[in-house]
Every structure is written in C-alpha cells, then in structure tokens.
Design a protein around this motif. Structure first.
Motif, PDB file in Angstrom:
ATOM      1  N   SER A   1       0.789  -1.231   0.000  1.00 42.75           N
ATOM      2  CA  SER A   1       0.000   0.000   0.000  1.00 42.75           C
ATOM      3  C   SER A   1       0.823   1.284   0.000  1.00 42.75           C
ATOM      4  O   SER A   1       0.255   2.374  -0.071  1.00 42.75           O
TER       5      SER A   1
ATOM      6  N   GLY B   1       3.987   3.973  -1.426  1.00 41.59           N
ATOM      7  CA  GLY B   1       4.675   4.396  -2.636  1.00 41.59           C
ATOM      8  C   GLY B   1       6.145   4.010  -2.571  1.00 41.59           C
ATOM      9  O   GLY B   1       6.545   3.181  -1.746  1.00 41.59           O
TER      10      GLY B   1
ATOM     11  N   ASN C   1       2.870   4.114  -8.376  1.00 40.10           N
ATOM     12  CA  ASN C   1       3.738   5.244  -8.043  1.00 40.10           C
ATOM     13  C   ASN C   1       4.987   5.251  -8.916  1.00 40.10           C
ATOM     14  O   ASN C   1       5.438   6.304  -9.389  1.00 40.10           O
TER      15      ASN C   1
ATOM     16  N   GLU D   1       0.085  -0.195  -5.386  1.00 42.47           N
ATOM     17  CA  GLU D   1       0.532   1.191  -5.280  1.00 42.47           C
ATOM     18  C   GLU D   1       2.003   1.391  -5.626  1.00 42.47           C
ATOM     19  O   GLU D   1       2.367   2.381  -6.264  1.00 42.47           O
TER      20      GLU D   1
END
Length: 225
Positions: A73, A75, A104, A100
């Motif tokens: 979850s 970055g 990212n 994520e």
C-alpha cells in the motif's frame, strides 16, 4: 524477399538491439530503441522502485504480516536516476500493476507525459506470512520462508496458488504480445516474481532478451522479436 532473407534481417535487428543497449552507460536512464523502419517489436519489463518502508529490525509474526500489508500500500523512494528516459517516446503502450508501488513507479517514470493503463492482472504473486510461533526473527526470514512454503503449496490457503499465478503470468505474456500488433513498443511496470515468469513465457514463444537488467528495484529487462 524470401522467407530466409526476412528471418536474416530480423536476426540482424535483434543483434543491433543488443549492441545498442549494451553500449548505454549503466548509471544513466535506459534510452529505448525506436526506429519505425525496423521490423522488430519490443516488450519492456520494469520492476517497481524501492518501497518507502523500513525493513530494519526484528519482527514477530503479527509485525511481519503488518509489513506485508503495508508493502502493498505504500509508494516508493524517488529514483536518483529514472530507469527509463521518458523524453520523446513514440506512442508507447504503457501498462502497470494496480498495486501502489507499481502505480507510483510508473507515475514517477513517465511524469504524466503518456497514457498509462493500470490493471490488476499484472499484480505480484500473492503471499502471506506463514503460521509459526510468534517469535522475533529478521524480516527476511519471515518473507523468504513464507514464499518458499507458498512455492511448495504449503502456504497458499485463501490466496492465489502458484499454479494459478503461473497461469496468470502466461496469460499476461500472451496479452503483451497481442498489444505489439498495435504498438512496436509495449512497456509494463510490475513486480519481480511476476515479471520473471512473464519473461520465461515470452522466451518460450521465441522472444529474445536484448537487455538484461537484473531483478533489483527499478530493473529494466527488454525482450524483442
């Protein structure tokens, strides 16, 4: 042009690609080979960057499980050098995992200059921390042993099995190949295990590795046909 001469021309193109990537400095971003006159397609596999999450210290089982959840979850740490040079790409088709750290990564690499398709089909092979005594161990022990048991089919209850994960990565390799009919350059930002198996299935279908980038964070591996 005969069939033999077509094959010979394609072989030369593959050799040119290998030489092109071999000559690029390792400390710089990868400049993708683009030449519309060449009859060669490329699939570029990028591993996500380093997650912005500390791995230091010893963890009990609950803490290791919490790390795995956080790992999916957060970055990433900004790149010192962008894995791919993002200037002037000629209509690339770009996909990324829905997790994520991959999302990212793709945003940091391409800086919203190009359209990116996010798809859960490219997510990493699923994992969970093994059931064991709730003792303190280095995080690497928890993760490595848990993954090893998953590979053996002993730690996959409630998550995707190794067999299903391999079938998914095979389907994803076929999907990426199909996309090269619309674009000579297809880029995927995803994960280590997933990309390794996609590469395996691409090679089985005759794709050649023209750039070996390894398996580290931000690694760029390129196959061509």
């Amino acid at each position: 042009m005969s069939v033999d001469s077509i094959g010979f021309t394609q072989s030369l193109d593959i050799k040119e690609l290998k030489q092109y990537y071999r000559q690029q400095p390792k400390e710089a971003c990868v400049e993708l080979y683009e030449d519309s006159s060449k009859k060669v397609n490329q699939i570029v596999l990028v591993r996500h960057g380093q997650p912005d999450l500390s791995r230091k210290g010893w963890f009990n089982r609950k803490e290791a499980a919490a790390f795995v959840h956080a790992y999916d979850s957060v970055g990433i740490v900004p790149f010192k050098v962008n894995p791919i040079c993002n200037e002037g790409l000629q209509h690339p088709m770009i996909f990324c995992s829905s997790i994520e750290r991959a999302v990212n990564t793709s945003k940091l690499i391409f800086e919203e200059k190009y359209d990116i398709v996010t798809d859960a089909r490219f997510r990493e092979f699923e994992r969970k921390v093994m059931h064991f005594w709730n003792i303190k161990m280095p995080l690497g022990v928890w993760l490595s042993v848990s993954r090893g048991l998953w590979i053996l089919g002993l730690n996959d209850k409630g998550i995707e099995t190794k067999r299903k994960a391999k079938l998914r990565s095979k389907g994803n390799a076929d999907f990426l190949i199909a996309q090269t009919e619309a674009s000579q350059q297809v880029i995927l930002v995803a994960h280590g295990f997933h990309n390794r198996y996609v590469m395996k299935y691409l090679k089985k279908q005759g794709w050649k590795t023209v750039r070996k980038g390894g398996s580290h964070y931000g690694a760029v591996n390129i196959l061509a046909q």
